[in-house]
Design a protein around this motif. Structure first.
Motif, PDB file in Angstrom:
ATOM      1  N   THR A   8     115.450 -22.667  -2.693  1.00  0.00           N
ATOM      2  CA  THR A   8     115.867 -21.328  -2.064  1.00  0.00           C
ATOM      3  C   THR A   8     115.721 -21.425  -0.795  1.00  0.00           C
ATOM      4  O   THR A   8     114.484 -21.418  -0.296  1.00  0.00           O
ATOM      5  CB  THR A   8     115.128 -20.279  -2.989  1.00  0.00           C
ATOM      6  N   ILE A   9     116.695 -21.127   0.002  1.00  0.00           N
ATOM      7  CA  ILE A   9     116.451 -21.055   1.556  1.00  0.00           C
ATOM      8  C   ILE A   9     116.682 -19.638   1.765  1.00  0.00           C
ATOM      9  O   ILE A   9     117.577 -18.810   1.486  1.00  0.00           O
ATOM     10  CB  ILE A   9     117.611 -21.638   2.161  1.00  0.00           C
ATOM     11  N   ILE A  10     115.581 -19.123   2.444  1.00  0.00           N
ATOM     12  CA  ILE A  10     115.764 -17.459   2.678  1.00  0.00           C
ATOM     13  C   ILE A  10     116.264 -17.191   3.852  1.00  0.00           C
ATOM     14  O   ILE A  10     116.043 -17.920   5.046  1.00  0.00           O
ATOM     15  CB  ILE A  10     114.281 -16.939   2.669  1.00  0.00           C
ATOM     16  N   ASN A  55      98.768 -13.305   0.577  1.00  0.00           N
ATOM     17  CA  ASN A  55      97.548 -13.840   0.385  1.00  0.00           C
ATOM     18  C   ASN A  55      96.408 -12.997   0.578  1.00  0.00           C
ATOM     19  O   ASN A  55      95.320 -13.662   0.999  1.00  0.00           O
ATOM     20  CB  ASN A  55      97.360 -15.196   1.392  1.00  0.00           C
ATOM     21  N   LYS A  56      96.319 -11.718   0.518  1.00  0.00           N
ATOM     22  CA  LYS A  56      95.230 -11.053   0.321  1.00  0.00           C
ATOM     23  C   LYS A  56      95.431  -9.798  -0.508  1.00  0.00           C
ATOM     24  O   LYS A  56      96.686  -9.687  -0.953  1.00  0.00           O
ATOM     25  CB  LYS A  56      95.067 -10.290   1.903  1.00  0.00           C
ATOM     26  N   THR A  72     102.022 -16.804  -0.901  1.00  0.00           N
ATOM     27  CA  THR A  72     103.077 -17.631  -0.221  1.00  0.00           C
ATOM     28  C   THR A  72     104.102 -18.068  -1.085  1.00  0.00           C
ATOM     29  O   THR A  72     105.276 -17.824  -0.666  1.00  0.00           O
ATOM     30  CB  THR A  72     102.187 -18.976   0.600  1.00  0.00           C
ATOM     31  N   THR A  73     103.908 -18.386  -2.307  1.00  0.00           N
ATOM     32  CA  THR A  73     104.787 -18.859  -3.154  1.00  0.00           C
ATOM     33  C   THR A  73     105.620 -17.902  -3.654  1.00  0.00           C
ATOM     34  O   THR A  73     106.803 -18.037  -3.898  1.00  0.00           O
ATOM     35  CB  THR A  73     104.191 -19.702  -4.442  1.00  0.00           C
ATOM     36  N   GLU A  74     105.217 -16.754  -3.709  1.00  0.00           N
ATOM     37  CA  GLU A  74     105.932 -15.710  -4.560  1.00  0.00           C
ATOM     38  C   GLU A  74     106.531 -14.822  -3.376  1.00  0.00           C
ATOM     39  O   GLU A  74     107.446 -13.776  -3.839  1.00  0.00           O
ATOM     40  CB  GLU A  74     104.921 -14.639  -5.457  1.00  0.00           C
TER      41      GLU A  74
END
Length: 183
Positions: A8-10, A55-56, A72-74
């Motif tokens: 998937t390209i955002i 990531n926090k 990062t992944t989600e």
């Protein structure tokens, strides 16, 4: 977003109107999390606004169910869920692909210790920030000191935001910053 080979390209305009605005702390604890919270709060009455941190999980301390903490992944999935929003503020933390953002603001707390730590960690940091939107956050410098900061660092300061009381409903410096950001 278009898929090639399953990836998937955002692109940063899902519905053509969503603006993804990133914030990155350049000095430790420069205040991105709180600033995003205050910006979201200030704009919520007039626009559809979302806030995501990557990531926090610092957002949980604001007890606001609308603040999203992700990885990062989600992140792409979370952005897709927000595509009907006018503005999505993203606390980038250590997320480096800023191309997902329509605009990124780099936050610096301009105290001697924080600046020296930042430069010691990355010698070329000032060079990388040269053409970026730099915001001095939690800034107690007067305009002469800001001018000296710009001269010494060769950075153009987009805005300065003093320490604020985050319990206040209507914070003038936050409103000014919103206006300067063209939101």
């Amino acid at each position: 977003a278009n898929g090639e080979g399953g990836d998937t390209i955002i692109t940063n305009n899902y519905s053509g109107k969503m603006r993804i605005i990133g914030f990155k702390n350049m000095t430790q604890h420069a205040g991105a999390t709180t600033l995003i919270y205050l910006l979201k709060k200030a704009l919520s009455g007039t626009k559809s606004v979302a806030a995501i941190e990557v990531n926090k999980v610092d957002f949980l301390y604001f007890n606001d169910k609308e603040l999203v903490s992700t990885t990062t992944t989600e992140l792409p999935k979370e952005l897709m869920k927000k595509q009907l929003c006018d503005i999505v503020f993203v606390d980038l933390n250590d997320y480096d692909d800023v191309s997902i953002c329509s605009q990124v603001y780099y936050l610096i707390e301009p105290s001697t210790i924080m600046l020296n730590k930042m430069i010691r960690k990355n010698k070329s940091v000032l060079e990388t920030l040269k053409d970026e939107k730099v915001v001095l956050n939690k800034c107690v410098l007067n305009s002469d000191d800001v001018a000296t900061f710009e001269y010494e660092t060769k950075l153009k300061v987009f805005a300065t935001i003093p320490p604020v009381d985050d319990r206040q409903e209507n914070i003038e410096v936050i409103n000014k910053f919103i206006s300067k950001m063209n939101l």
